[in-house]
Write an enzyme that holds these catalytic residues in place. Structure first.
Site, short mmCIF file in Angstrom:
data_model
loop_
_atom_site.label_atom_id
_atom_site.label_comp_id
_atom_site.label_asym_id
_atom_site.label_seq_id
_atom_site.Cartn_x
_atom_site.Cartn_y
_atom_site.Cartn_z
N ASP A 197 98.00 50.15 40.54
CA ASP A 197 99.30 50.73 40.16
C ASP A 197 99.18 51.55 38.89
OD1 ASP A 197 100.37 49.55 42.33
OD2 ASP A 197 101.33 47.89 41.25
N LYS B 112 93.12 46.53 72.45
CA LYS B 112 94.15 47.49 72.83
C LYS B 112 95.38 47.21 71.95
CE LYS B 112 96.22 49.55 76.94
NZ LYS B 112 97.57 49.67 76.48
N GLU C 76 96.17 54.55 67.06
CA GLU C 76 97.41 53.83 67.33
C GLU C 76 98.13 53.50 66.02
OE1 GLU C 76 97.79 53.61 70.54
OE2 GLU C 76 99.19 51.98 70.99
S1 IVH Z 1 91.69 55.12 74.04
C1 IVH Z 1 91.69 58.39 77.13
N1 IVH Z 1 91.64 52.91 72.65
O1 IVH Z 1 96.76 52.45 74.95
C2 IVH Z 1 91.73 57.19 76.29
N2 IVH Z 1 93.73 53.62 73.52
O2 IVH Z 1 97.67 52.39 77.69
C3 IVH Z 1 92.63 57.33 75.14
N3 IVH Z 1 95.59 52.17 72.91
O3 IVH Z 1 97.83 55.79 75.08
C4 IVH Z 1 93.05 56.09 74.55
N4 IVH Z 1 94.43 50.73 71.71
O4 IVH Z 1 98.10 54.51 72.88
C5 IVH Z 1 92.40 53.77 73.35
N5 IVH Z 1 91.42 51.01 71.37
C6 IVH Z 1 92.18 51.85 72.05
C7 IVH Z 1 93.57 51.66 72.18
C8 IVH Z 1 94.31 52.57 72.95
C9 IVH Z 1 95.64 51.07 72.13
C10 IVH Z 1 96.78 52.75 73.59
C11 IVH Z 1 96.88 54.25 73.49
C12 IVH Z 1 96.95 54.72 74.92
C13 IVH Z 1 97.44 53.49 75.62
C14 IVH Z 1 97.11 53.51 77.08
#
Ligand code: IVH
Length: 692
Positions: A64, A142, A200
């Protein structure tokens, strides 16, 4: 901003502190510009250590201090402020709407699998297409948020866009800039000229819980899960509110780039990390699909321990060359698949439906369920949110329902599995279930509220809130005592609490002399709470703790707040027109004014008045230019703040006032061009001290 800092030892910490200070002063001896740049890169380094490496080496306070120093230098030298400075996360006024962004490369979706057999079929397709070549996978979490594309030009964040339909998304740059985990400037030696990072944006579970608690407090609709909360926060027109939502980010791939970052996906992620982009630490490589399956099943069990929500795993072929051999179907790549965790659900029956009356009179239906175990806890009740939800799902007493934990946190009825054909449908109450008073749907047509100002159930909720830990914090005054005090007509308004005496309190059921004394002590101790807590405790519609703090800060005293005109309230950052109207309505009510008078007469003395603050500049954006006689840049900025105003470094059409000292230059010219009011230093002093 930093939560807790890891420090190897105290010696090291003090070495660092001295080191930091000295470094700041020595490195910066050259000139101000260099000082500013040195501070910025120091701050970026610590941002990186905190958000990317999860290994901070300085304390919050030291961080800070660095930040404050940079802010001060920039305030003194506004011409040196750059867009990528760590101080420039929150921009000015709310925007009207979002513009469209066409993605340089489409943002594809991912095909889903739901079990090991489907994962094995995916692997067979990959093996077949790669015709005997060796390949391996990267397995990622994910993250359950929303996809975002970040565009960096020469290392500076220049655009952020949502996925939208995959081809065109919304430009959310202003809001994304407030996400502290997203660097405004990349660091490292090999920064590509163009780099589009995809990842994300998500809301950590704790922030989600806190946000919903605040929304409940102020009577706003709750977000069903962290993903909706993250999406809602990115779609706000006022980035100042987004800034408070504590969003976070993980990068997971790359879109358009001026040069390839690496040959494999795994190395790409490492490169992103080196550039200061946070990459999820739980990313693994796997040689075979059986290893992939093991990792997925493992996370299905471990996922609740994470402080963010994941809804599955993403499996990617590692080699970029092999990815391009596999190609995509237009909708989704053939080199990538997701494994979705089964939603944890349970089946139970609705035993009864209660309708609760909230402190604003809002009626909320709550289902009492046959107790059932779900994701590690026993669920007995589930909020049904509102009556439209009951109608939509056709929920009724006796129905067999499927429940799920939204965001693994709030139990929620997702559907009726079996109706009870003999059961009567649920009827929306036509009167308050507690007092029998009239009820009405509010303007948005979702909330039904009890209109009876004397509804006891509503009043008990108001009292519970008034005495609550974040408001007046009255110890030993729990719900059971409050209910008795109201039922026996002893407490009819907030002020009556402060009129209680030992005789009255001891006469309550299950109340010994000792407890009665403790209770009175608790009441006494609450008399000098800070002003913001008092404002919050009043339970003004739409005003939660955070807004109360802002009001206390701007007005400094209760009378000043009570006298504030609607326009004055509306002009305050973060106080919208709806809240301003609620505040005005509250203080215009004779009943409320009388209760406040009685509270003050009973000795309640909210602490805020010590800081004599003015209101002369509430809502005004002021630019100071030229040489001043009575102020330094910092002291005039403080004076402006103390009088409710805000300083800005550049003149625009939105500037309300320019204070021009001697030898004012281009800013004065600009003010004249835009027709902005210009005053002298003396006129400024007369404005903030009208009585001299
Ligand atoms: S790769 C073509 N990696 O899941 C691949 N997506 O259901 C592009 N998501 O639209 C995405 N974690 O918003 C990727 N480790 C990850 C992810 C991820 C979350 C989301 C992303 C995507 C959606 C598809």
């Amino acid at each position: 901003m930093l939560n807790s800092a890891y420090c190897p030892s105290n010696d090291f910490r003090s070495f660092l502190q001295i080191g930091l200070q000295e470094r700041i002063f020595f490195v910066m001896a050259e000139d101000i510009k260099q000082q500013i740049e040195a501070l910025r890169s120091e701050i970026r380094k610590h941002d990186r250590l905190y958000y990317v490496e999860a290994a901070p080496v300085i304390s919050d306070q030291d961080y800070d201090a660095l930040f404050a120093k940079l802010k001060q230098l920039e305030a003194d030298h506004p011409e040196l402020v750059t867009d990528d400075s760590p101080t420039q996360r929150v921009a000015g006024a709310p925007i009207e709407g979002f513009t469209n962004v066409t993605h340089a490369l489409p943002m594809l979706s991912i095909d889903n699998t739901y079990n090991a057999a489907e994962l094995r079929s995916f692997d067979e397709r990959v093996a077949k297409a790669l015709q005997g070549r060796e390949y391996s996978y990267v397995v990622e979490l994910k993250i359950d948020g929303l996809a975002i594309s970040l565009r960096y030009q020469d290392g500076k964040l220049i655009q952020a866009a949502t996925r939208g339909d995959g081809t065109t998304g919304d430009d959310v740059t202003t809001n994304i800039r407030t996400v502290k985990a997203i660097p405004l400037a990349l660091t490292g030696t090999k920064i590509p000229q163009v780099l589009e990072v995809r990842g994300e944006v998500y809301m950590p579970k704790q922030s989600f819980a806190r946000l919903n608690a605040q929304r409940e407090e102020s009577g706003d609709a709750l977000f069903a899960n962290p993903r909706n909360a993250a999406a809602g926060s990115l779609k706000l027109l006022d980035s100042k509110i987004t800034a408070q939502r504590n969003l976070a980010f993980f990068a997971y791939s790359v879109g358009q780039t001026s040069q390839p970052l690496a040959e494999t996906h795994y190395e790409t992620l490492q490169t992103l990390k080196h550039l200061s982009l946070p990459v999820n630490p739980n990313t693994a490589t796997a040689e075979t699909i059986e290893q992939v399956i093991d990792i997925c099943m493992d996370w299905a069990d471990k996922k609740t321990a994470l402080d963010y929500q994941i809804d599955g795993m993403v499996i990617k072929v590692d080699s970029h060359h092999q990815q391009s051999l596999l190609g995509s179907t237009g909708r989704a790549p053939r080199w990538c698949i997701s494994y979705k965790f089964p939603a944890e659900q349970a089946e139970t029956t609705v035993e009864s439906i209660d309708v609760q009356v909230g402190k604003t009179g809002k009626l909320t239906p709550v289902a009492n369920l046959k107790p059932v175990k779900l994701s590690g806890t026993i669920v007995k009740r589930a909020s049904l949110h509102n009556f439209d939800e009951i109608e939509r799902l056709e929920i009724h007493v006796g129905a067999t329902v499927i429940i799920e934990k939204a965001g693994e946190i709030i139990p929620q009825v997702v559907k009726v599995k079996q109706k009870d054909i003999f059961a009567a449908p649920f009827e929306i109450p036509t009167q308050c279930p507690a007092c029998g008073g009239h009820v009405k749907k509010d303007e948005e047509g979702i909330c039904v509220r009890c209109l009876n100002p004397n509804c006891k159930a509503k009043f008990i909720e108001k009292l519970k809130y008034f005495v609550g830990r974040n408001q007046m914090d009255i110890e030993n005054l729990g719900p059971a005592v409050l209910e008795q005090l109201v039922e026996k007509d002893i407490v009819k308004n907030f002020a009556d609490i402060y009129k209680l005496d030992l005789f009255t309190v001891s006469s309550l059921d299950r109340m010994g002399t000792r407890s009665a004394e403790n209770l009175l002590e608790g009441i006494e101790a609450s008399k000098n709470r800070p002003l913001w807590r008092f404002i919050a405790a009043l339970g003004i519609n739409n005003v939660g703790g955070q807004s109360a703090e802002i009001l206390a800060d701007v007005f400094g005293s209760l009378p000043a707040l009570m006298d504030a005109a609607l326009e004055q309230l509306e002009a305050i950052d973060q106080i919208g027109p709806v809240m301003a109207k609620s505040i005005r309505e509250y203080f215009d009510s004779d009943d409320n004014k009388s209760v406040i008078d009685q509270l003050l007469a009973a000795g309640v003395d909210p602490q805020g008045e010590v800081k004599e603050k003015g209101t002369a500049l509430v809502g005004k954006t002021i630019v100071v230019t030229g040489t001043l006689e009575n102020f330094t840049r910092q002291s005039i900025a403080q004076a402006i703040k103390d009088n409710g105003g805000k300083t800005s470094s550049s003149v625009s059409k939105k500037t309300d006032l320019v204070v021009a000292g001697q030898n004012a230059g281009s800013k004065l010219e600009k003010a004249n061009k835009f027709g902005v009011v210009v005053i002298t230093e003396q006129q400024f002093i007369d404005t903030i001290h009208p009585s001299g």
